[in-house]
Scaffold this motif. Structure first.
Motif, PDB file in Angstrom:
ATOM      1  N   GLU A 101     119.011-156.323 -13.592  1.00 58.59           N
ATOM      2  CA  GLU A 101     117.665-155.894 -13.223  1.00 58.59           C
ATOM      3  C   GLU A 101     116.609-156.846 -13.767  1.00 58.59           C
ATOM      4  O   GLU A 101     115.561-157.052 -13.149  1.00 58.59           O
ATOM      5  CB  GLU A 101     117.426-154.468 -13.724  1.00 58.59           C
ATOM      6  CG  GLU A 101     116.177-153.819 -13.191  1.00 58.59           C
ATOM      7  CD  GLU A 101     116.057-152.357 -13.574  1.00 58.59           C
ATOM      8  OE1 GLU A 101     114.985-151.782 -13.298  1.00 58.59           O
ATOM      9  OE2 GLU A 101     117.022-151.787 -14.138  1.00 58.59           O
ATOM     10  N   LEU A 102     116.888-157.434 -14.930  1.00 60.07           N
ATOM     11  CA  LEU A 102     115.922-158.356 -15.524  1.00 60.07           C
ATOM     12  C   LEU A 102     115.775-159.640 -14.710  1.00 60.07           C
ATOM     13  O   LEU A 102     114.756-160.335 -14.828  1.00 60.07           O
ATOM     14  CB  LEU A 102     116.341-158.701 -16.952  1.00 60.07           C
ATOM     15  CG  LEU A 102     116.119-157.605 -17.999  1.00 60.07           C
ATOM     16  CD1 LEU A 102     116.719-158.017 -19.321  1.00 60.07           C
ATOM     17  CD2 LEU A 102     114.627-157.308 -18.161  1.00 60.07           C
ATOM     18  N   LEU A 103     116.761-159.949 -13.896  1.00 58.67           N
ATOM     19  CA  LEU A 103     116.692-161.157 -13.086  1.00 58.67           C
ATOM     20  C   LEU A 103     115.983-160.930 -11.763  1.00 58.67           C
ATOM     21  O   LEU A 103     115.783-161.879 -11.002  1.00 58.67           O
ATOM     22  CB  LEU A 103     118.112-161.688 -12.823  1.00 58.67           C
ATOM     23  CG  LEU A 103     118.893-162.119 -14.068  1.00 58.67           C
ATOM     24  CD1 LEU A 103     120.290-162.567 -13.683  1.00 58.67           C
ATOM     25  CD2 LEU A 103     118.160-163.218 -14.825  1.00 58.67           C
ATOM     26  N   GLN A 104     115.600-159.691 -11.494  1.00 60.24           N
ATOM     27  CA  GLN A 104     114.867-159.363 -10.284  1.00 60.24           C
ATOM     28  C   GLN A 104     113.359-159.514 -10.536  1.00 60.24           C
ATOM     29  O   GLN A 104     112.902-159.489 -11.674  1.00 60.24           O
ATOM     30  CB  GLN A 104     115.191-157.935  -9.845  1.00 60.24           C
ATOM     31  CG  GLN A 104     116.676-157.691  -9.598  1.00 60.24           C
ATOM     32  CD  GLN A 104     117.262-158.643  -8.572  1.00 60.24           C
ATOM     33  OE1 GLN A 104     116.690-158.829  -7.491  1.00 60.24           O
ATOM     34  NE2 GLN A 104     118.383-159.263  -8.911  1.00 60.24           N
ATOM     35  N   PRO A 105     112.549-159.641  -9.463  1.00 60.83           N
ATOM     36  CA  PRO A 105     111.123-159.929  -9.637  1.00 60.83           C
ATOM     37  C   PRO A 105     110.236-158.719  -9.915  1.00 60.83           C
ATOM     38  O   PRO A 105     109.029-158.883 -10.102  1.00 60.83           O
ATOM     39  CB  PRO A 105     110.751-160.568  -8.293  1.00 60.83           C
ATOM     40  CG  PRO A 105     111.690-159.941  -7.309  1.00 60.83           C
ATOM     41  CD  PRO A 105     112.984-159.757  -8.058  1.00 60.83           C
ATOM     42  N   GLN A 106     110.778-157.524  -9.961  1.00 54.52           N
ATOM     43  CA  GLN A 106     109.946-156.342 -10.148  1.00 54.52           C
ATOM     44  C   GLN A 106     109.193-156.379 -11.480  1.00 54.52           C
ATOM     45  O   GLN A 106     109.710-156.863 -12.484  1.00 54.52           O
ATOM     46  CB  GLN A 106     110.789-155.069 -10.093  1.00 54.52           C
ATOM     47  CG  GLN A 106     111.354-154.751  -8.720  1.00 54.52           C
ATOM     48  CD  GLN A 106     112.710-155.380  -8.505  1.00 54.52           C
ATOM     49  OE1 GLN A 106     113.083-156.334  -9.190  1.00 54.52           O
ATOM     50  NE2 GLN A 106     113.472-154.857  -7.570  1.00 54.52           N
ATOM     51  N   ASP A 107     107.979-155.831 -11.474  1.00 50.51           N
ATOM     52  CA  ASP A 107     107.169-155.768 -12.692  1.00 50.51           C
ATOM     53  C   ASP A 107     107.682-154.719 -13.665  1.00 50.51           C
ATOM     54  O   ASP A 107     107.471-154.825 -14.873  1.00 50.51           O
ATOM     55  CB  ASP A 107     105.705-155.456 -12.349  1.00 50.51           C
ATOM     56  CG  ASP A 107     105.022-156.616 -11.636  1.00 50.51           C
ATOM     57  OD1 ASP A 107     105.441-157.763 -11.864  1.00 50.51           O
ATOM     58  OD2 ASP A 107     104.083-156.361 -10.869  1.00 50.51           O
ATOM     59  N   GLU A 108     108.356-153.678 -13.144  1.00 50.80           N
ATOM     60  CA  GLU A 108     108.871-152.602 -13.984  1.00 50.80           C
ATOM     61  C   GLU A 108     110.397-152.609 -13.990  1.00 50.80           C
ATOM     62  O   GLU A 108     111.029-152.988 -13.005  1.00 50.80           O
ATOM     63  CB  GLU A 108     108.366-151.237 -13.510  1.00 50.80           C
ATOM     64  CG  GLU A 108     106.873-151.031 -13.687  1.00 50.80           C
ATOM     65  CD  GLU A 108     106.439-149.625 -13.314  1.00 50.80           C
ATOM     66  OE1 GLU A 108     105.594-149.052 -14.033  1.00 50.80           O
ATOM     67  OE2 GLU A 108     106.950-149.101 -12.303  1.00 50.80           O
ATOM     68  N   VAL A 109     110.967-152.180 -15.112  1.00 49.87           N
ATOM     69  CA  VAL A 109     112.418-152.072 -15.248  1.00 49.87           C
ATOM     70  C   VAL A 109     112.749-150.690 -15.803  1.00 49.87           C
ATOM     71  O   VAL A 109     111.912-150.043 -16.436  1.00 49.87           O
ATOM     72  CB  VAL A 109     112.983-153.166 -16.180  1.00 49.87           C
ATOM     73  CG1 VAL A 109     112.821-154.541 -15.572  1.00 49.87           C
ATOM     74  CG2 VAL A 109     112.325-153.091 -17.556  1.00 49.87           C
ATOM     75  N   LEU A 110     113.978-150.255 -15.562  1.00 51.02           N
ATOM     76  CA  LEU A 110     114.412-148.953 -16.052  1.00 51.02           C
ATOM     77  C   LEU A 110     114.931-149.099 -17.480  1.00 51.02           C
ATOM     78  O   LEU A 110     115.921-149.799 -17.715  1.00 51.02           O
ATOM     79  CB  LEU A 110     115.499-148.377 -15.150  1.00 51.02           C
ATOM     80  CG  LEU A 110     115.999-146.969 -15.503  1.00 51.02           C
ATOM     81  CD1 LEU A 110     114.868-145.954 -15.399  1.00 51.02           C
ATOM     82  CD2 LEU A 110     117.170-146.581 -14.608  1.00 51.02           C
TER      83      LEU A 110
END
Length: 211
Positions: free
Chosen positions: A185-194
């Motif tokens: 998930e950290l490698l994805q561009p989203q501003d928020e993570v779970l």
């Protein structure tokens, strides 16, 4: 007991509770065998600790292992430990068929300074000697991350090394005092993570991980 985190192994002074009589029996047998439980999250307003363990059916070893949820009073925890290191997992007989991949990952992690801890099916396989892994089993790892920059470097390391392995790497990066984030998930561009912790599960801004 303070300082508990998800994936922590705990040993108890008495068998934990569970929702059904069958699961209470399974938990009692597991406890009597001296086996550890895994911390999941706090329950019942924080007064109890949620636990998990994974059992096999000796009469039907071909069946998928059963995941069992349990509960305990924190006062009943007598010992705790982090999940086993990758080197310990690599020594279990089931790892023989993938020895080259384990050796490669151990060497690469040592050179990069990463301490890979293993949970999930490979951990249960190593701890119990029972059949928990199969040909397509992922390797679930949890790795400490001091901050977001360190976590991103570790995630990039895992993505790179996975290409050389005979198994998929799953798992999380653990931020002390905060919780865990799935490394992909950290490698994805989203501003928020779970962010998952023993206390809660919530979407947070990446800036919260930057310290």
């Amino acid at each position: 007991m303070t300082g508990l985190r998800r994936h922590t192994l705990v040993w108890l002074s008495q068998a934990p509770g569970a929702e059904t009589a069958e699961d209470r029996t399974r938990a009692a047998i597991w406890h009597t065998a001296g086996r550890p439980f895994v911390v999941t999250r706090r329950r019942n307003d924080g007064n109890e600790i949620g636990l998990g363990f994974c059992t096999t059916d000796p009469a039907h070893p071909e069946l998928r292992p059963r995941r069992v949820a349990a509960l305990t009073d924190p006062a009943h925890i007598v010992r705790h430990a982090r999940p086993p290191r990758l080197e310990e997992i690599a020594r279990c007989p089931a790892a023989t068929a993938k020895a080259d991949s384990f050796s490669h990952l151990i060497s690469a992690a040592a050179q990069a300074g990463h301490d890979l801890r293993v949970y999930g099916s490979w951990m249960w396989q190593a701890l119990t000697g029972e059949r928990h892994v199969h040909e397509a089993s992922d390797l679930d790892v949890v790795i400490e991350a001091a901050d977001l920059d360190a976590a991103l470097r570790t995630a990039a390391f895992l993505a790179h090394e996975e290409q050389e392995l005979a198994f998929r790497i799953d798992g999380e990066l653990s931020f002390p005092d905060l919780g865990e984030v799935q490394w992909r998930e950290l490698l994805q561009p989203q501003d928020e993570v779970l962010l998952k912790s023993i206390e809660s599960m919530q979407l947070v801004s990446r800036t919260r991980l930057a310290r």
